[in-house]
Design a protein around this motif. Sequence first.
Motif: not given
Length: 163
Positions: A135-163
């Motif tokens: 669960a923790l690693l899945g959350r980390i993956r999702d958080n990193l997958g949701n960060i758009t390039q140039g915006n490292d402030d946190g999760p954003t909408q519309g980014a590519i999700r891997h899994g």
Amino acid sequence: MLIISPRMDTNHIAFLISDVARLYRRRFDERTRSFRITGPQMRALVAIMRFPGINQGALAERLDVEPITTCRMVDRLEQASLVERRRDPQDRRAWQLFLTDEAEPIINELQTIGESVLADSLQGIEPAARDAAIALLGRIRDNLGNITQGNDDGPTQGAIRHG
């Protein structure tokens, strides 16, 4: 004398994740040497198994390699009769990738070996701890997958999700 920041010690979560992934690949590769295909080729086969019809561009992204590298890799797998390219019915310029019947016994053996490596790695770990780690690693993956390039402030909408 170099002083290592406490924030970047060897138990930093990013380093641990990287070490675990590297060791999984190493153990898996050690047990699959007799297949006479490379580790990246095996990872490509597994990705095509998981995502039948994936195109070469998406496979390159998933494997984190350049498209030309993926093209050569798929050429070799096709020459070995393990993968076939089919025209994408939605885009005649694109090729979809599928495993052949000849790949099935290899994929089955790779899965068995992968399950064995996983079982070895989880020895002595309680199921609840394993589930929490997943669960923790899945959350980390999702958080990193949701960060758009140039915006490292946190999760954003519309980014590519891997899994």
